[in-house]
Design an enzyme around this catalytic site. Structure first.
Site, PDB file in Angstrom:
ATOM      1  CB  CYS A   2      -0.897  -0.003   1.225  1.00  0.00           C
ATOM      2  SG  CYS A   2      -1.500  -1.627   1.695  1.00  0.00           S
ATOM      3  NE  ARG A  27       3.869   1.682  -2.063  1.00  0.00           N
ATOM      4  CZ  ARG A  27       5.074   1.330  -1.623  1.00  0.00           C
ATOM      5  NH1 ARG A  27       6.153   1.842  -2.184  1.00  0.00           N
ATOM      6  NH2 ARG A  27       5.221   0.482  -0.628  1.00  0.00           N
ATOM      7  CD1 TRP A  75      -3.103  -4.531  -4.106  1.00  0.00           C
ATOM      8  CD2 TRP A  75      -2.603  -6.002  -2.504  1.00  0.00           C
ATOM      9  NE1 TRP A  75      -2.979  -5.769  -4.706  1.00  0.00           N
ATOM     10  CE2 TRP A  75      -2.667  -6.689  -3.741  1.00  0.00           C
ATOM     11  CE3 TRP A  75      -2.302  -6.728  -1.345  1.00  0.00           C
ATOM     12  CZ2 TRP A  75      -2.443  -8.061  -3.847  1.00  0.00           C
ATOM     13  CZ3 TRP A  75      -2.088  -8.092  -1.448  1.00  0.00           C
ATOM     14  CH2 TRP A  75      -2.148  -8.744  -2.687  1.00  0.00           C
ATOM     15  CG  ASN A 101       1.820   0.689   3.714  1.00  0.00           C
ATOM     16  OD1 ASN A 101       0.624   0.911   3.600  1.00  0.00           O
ATOM     17  ND2 ASN A 101       2.734   1.367   3.038  1.00  0.00           N
ATOM     18  N   GLY A 102       1.570  -3.365   5.664  1.00  0.00           N
ATOM     19  CA  GLY A 102       2.097  -4.584   6.247  1.00  0.00           C
ATOM     20  C   GLY A 102       0.984  -5.509   6.700  1.00  0.00           C
ATOM     21  CD  GLU A 495      10.183  -9.539 -17.706  1.00  0.00           C
ATOM     22  OE1 GLU A 495       9.812  -8.362 -17.518  1.00  0.00           O
ATOM     23  OE2 GLU A 495      10.051 -10.434 -16.841  1.00  0.00           O
ATOM     24  CE  LYS A 499       6.682  -6.761 -17.525  1.00  0.00           C
ATOM     25  NZ  LYS A 499       7.677  -7.562 -16.867  1.00  0.00           N
ATOM     26  CD  GLU A 502       3.983  -8.142 -14.853  1.00  0.00           C
ATOM     27  OE1 GLU A 502       4.436  -8.228 -13.710  1.00  0.00           O
ATOM     28  OE2 GLU A 502       4.577  -7.555 -15.786  1.00  0.00           O
ATOM     29  CG  HIS A 518       9.720 -32.640 -25.180  1.00  0.00           C
ATOM     30  ND1 HIS A 518       9.948 -33.949 -25.523  1.00  0.00           N
ATOM     31  CD2 HIS A 518      10.825 -31.948 -25.582  1.00  0.00           C
ATOM     32  CE1 HIS A 518      11.136 -34.066 -26.085  1.00  0.00           C
ATOM     33  NE2 HIS A 518      11.689 -32.859 -26.138  1.00  0.00           N
ATOM     34  CE  LYS A 617       7.747  -0.940 -10.329  1.00  0.00           C
ATOM     35  NZ  LYS A 617       7.981  -1.507 -11.665  1.00  0.00           N
TER      36      LYS A 617
END
Length: 622
Positions: A2, A27, A75, A101-102, A495, A499, A502, A518, A617
């Protein structure tokens, strides 16, 4: 995960709080709120579910003026996104306001105890427990006639009493209605920064809200508590008492966190990569010794020469960069490298030889799993270094040494320039270790020359943007993608797929190209594009054969090829050309069109590129 902001001074606190929350939107969050104490010493709280814009509109309709205030973007970890669960939360009879936060791991037991003592809870959050604990402890403090003269010790004691009961992580900003000239900040495992101004102080969970407001900052460390007024800052450590705080220079300008001419931060940061890559190398190329200067490792050449195994740990995009580093270091230095997910390493307890060296790789320096993994390896007595972008972050502070990326602020949730900077720093590390072992002077100079040319090569790759737009519009309606590459371009494929997932919410998977037969080749059909990374190199012919396998089954092929490559182009439906570079740097150049492809597909699908759903983030919770 957050965001926290706070202000005490002579200006209207709300102006900074709203502007700061906007800068913290990257964030990740689902609700927002602010609390201010007005000149008549009353507490005003405003909350909204959704974006900060909603909160801003609400406060425009019912303005609140106060010279002190705190703000938050949440969040969800405990309780769904609702007005009731949004921060700030109140303690006792409303005399204490807290943003947090946390995660408090023992909140349920504390909540049950507080309820048995007569406290009423209005939310499902763990944060409300903190507010009530502070209020309860404050009520037991003896009255003080002059709180300022007493250096606000009763408030400090109340907060310390509450914090001693908490298990978990927190970054806190606290207001006291009966003492409207002071706020307290506290940290354990969740970052907090104090900005020092002239007749004013700021709090933020990272530097971005402070840019343009002050160039003087104080990083709070774990178990520290800050007592903050407009004119004073006092830092107290849980075990050491009052400690002398160090004021650092904020090397961040307001323009660094503004969009400029770009529509989204992600696009801005994609196009900043020539500069961020140059910054990652600046001052680190040693032409006299044909090596890289990495003084921040804090290990002598003799100590590094004894290293016989390297363990890299990271999460998400940083994990992909670590995989690139594995190829680079093993090729140049011939040292075995293992790459571990931090979330697995912290619990897996793998056997480690006595000469094993850990690198924790992170953009934010606050990733909870990576920090925990670093601490675990350090507890076992192994040197633990960091590759990090944020000066003063938890991982940078706790590591035995490390390398800063110097990529500048990365606001877009989907990491771009941090990835390429990490790959470049890992190439420098590979060069440095290689020259300590068998790498010749001539080869070292060749590597340096390739690195020097890299910013210009990336600029050439960015010139494909218009072509990528066309391809993105063609395939934006597809719901499944495959990304395929070999050797160092396999992590690049991972990667590129990440992207796309996301920011466009399209299912995408990355594989080594030869692994398609395979199992995954069963997914190939006319609606599933395969994105091939096929620059010239040792396995070029092998990748062409893998492309033939997809083509034979009617799957569309998008190929990233070296400029002028007609052979690969004949097999592809769509081609993106990039400049040719040596294999150890191919991931840096090849990822550019994949970043652009993800961006333009997301835009074509109407997605919120910079604020993708469900993501944050900096992931500061497990």
């Amino acid at each position: 995960m957050c965001g926290i902001v706070g202000y005490v001074g002579n200006a209207n606190a709300v102006d900074f709080l709203i502007a700061g929350l906007h800068r913290l939107e990257y964030r990740g969050y689902d609700s927002a709120g602010v609390a201010t104490i007005t000149p008549d010493d009353s507490l005003t709280i405003a909350k909204s579910v959704g974006r900060v814009e909603s909160l801003e509109e609400q406060m425009a309709e019912t303005p609140a003026f106060g010279k002190i205030g705190i703000g938050h973007t949440r969040w969800a970890t405990h309780g769904s996104p609702t007005l009731t669960n949004a921060h700030p939360h109140l303690g006792g009879d409303g005399t204490v306001a807290v943003v947090h936060n946390g995660v408090i791991e023992n909140f349920l037991a504390l909540r049950q105890r507080l309820q048995s003592e007569g406290f009423t809870f209005h939310s499902d959050t763990d944060t409300e427990v903190i507010a009530h604990l502070i209020a309860a402890a404050l009520a037991k403090q003896p009255p003080v006639e002059d709180m300022a003269a007493a250096q606000y010790q009763p408030l400090v004691t109340a907060v310390e009493t509450a914090l001693a009961q908490l298990q978990g992580t927190y970054g806190l900003a606290i207001l006291f209605v009966d003492h409207p000239e002071v706020m307290i900040a506290a940290r354990r495992g969740s970052p907090l920064i104090v900005g020092v101004g002239s007749g004013e102080h700021f709090i933020a969970s990272d530097c971005s809200p402070l840019a343009g407001r002050t160039d003087k900052i104080v990083f709070l460390h774990d178990h520290e508590l800050a007592v903050i007024t407009a004119d004073s800052l006092r830092v107290i450590h849980r075990d050491q008492g009052h400690v002398r705080h160090s004021v650092e220079v904020l090397e961040l300008q307001a323009g660094d966190v503004d969009l400029g001419p770009f529509k989204h931060y992600m696009l801005k940061e994609i196009f900043e990569q020539p500069e961020s890559i140059a910054n990652a190398m600046r001052g680190r190329l040693d032409f006299d010794a044909a090596t890289a200067r990495l003084g921040g490792l804090n290990l002598s050449p003799q100590q590094l020469h004894q290293v016989d195994r390297i363990l890299m740990t990271a999460c998400g995009t940083s994990w992909h960069a670590a995989l690139v580093g594995e190829y680079q270091i093993e090729a140049m230095a011939r040292i075995p490298v293992d790459v571990e997910y931090a979330s697995e390493l912290r619990y897996r307890n793998p056997p480690l030889g006595r000469h094993t060296l850990l690198f924790a790789i992170t953009q934010s320096g606050e990733t909870a799993d990576t920090l925990a993994a670093l601490r675990e390896i350090r507890r076992k007595g192994h040197p633990a270094l960091s590759i990090c972008n944020v000066v003063g972050s938890s991982i940078a502070n706790e590591a035995d040494g490390g390398i800063y990326l110097h990529a500048g602020p990365e606001v877009g949730v989907a990491s771009t320039k941090a990835f390429t900077s990490q790959c470049v720093v890992l190439a420098l590390l590979a060069l440095h270790l290689g020259r300590l072992h068998h790498l010749s002077f001539e080869r070292g100079m060749q590597v340096i020359e390739c690195l020097q040319e890299l910013p210009d090569k990336v600029r050439e790759a960015l010139a494909a943007d218009d072509r990528v737009v066309q391809i993105a519009e063609k395939y934006a309606g597809c719901n499944n993608f495959l990304y395929l590459g070999r050797q160092g371009n396999f992590p690049t494929a991972l990667e590129g797929a990440l992207k796309l997932k996301e920011i466009s919410y399209i299912h995408a998977e990355g594989y080594p190209a030869a692994e398609m037969k395979h199992g995954p080749i069963a997914l190939v059909d006319k609606n599933t594009p395969s994105v091939f990374l096929v620059p010239r190199g040792t396995v070029y012919d092998k990748v062409l054969a893998n492309m033939q396998e997809i083509k034979a089954r009617g799957g569309p092929i998008i190929a990233v090829v070296c400029q002028g490559d007609t052979e690969a182009a004949e097999l592809a439906d769509d081609v993106i050309e990039v400049p040719e570079v040596e294999e150890f740097l191919q991931p840096v150049v090849s990822i550019i069109p994949l970043q652009l492809l993800a961006y333009h597909i997301a835009v074509a699908r109407g997605c919120d590129v910079d604020k993708p759903r469900n993501l944050a983030k900096s992931v500061t919770v497990e």
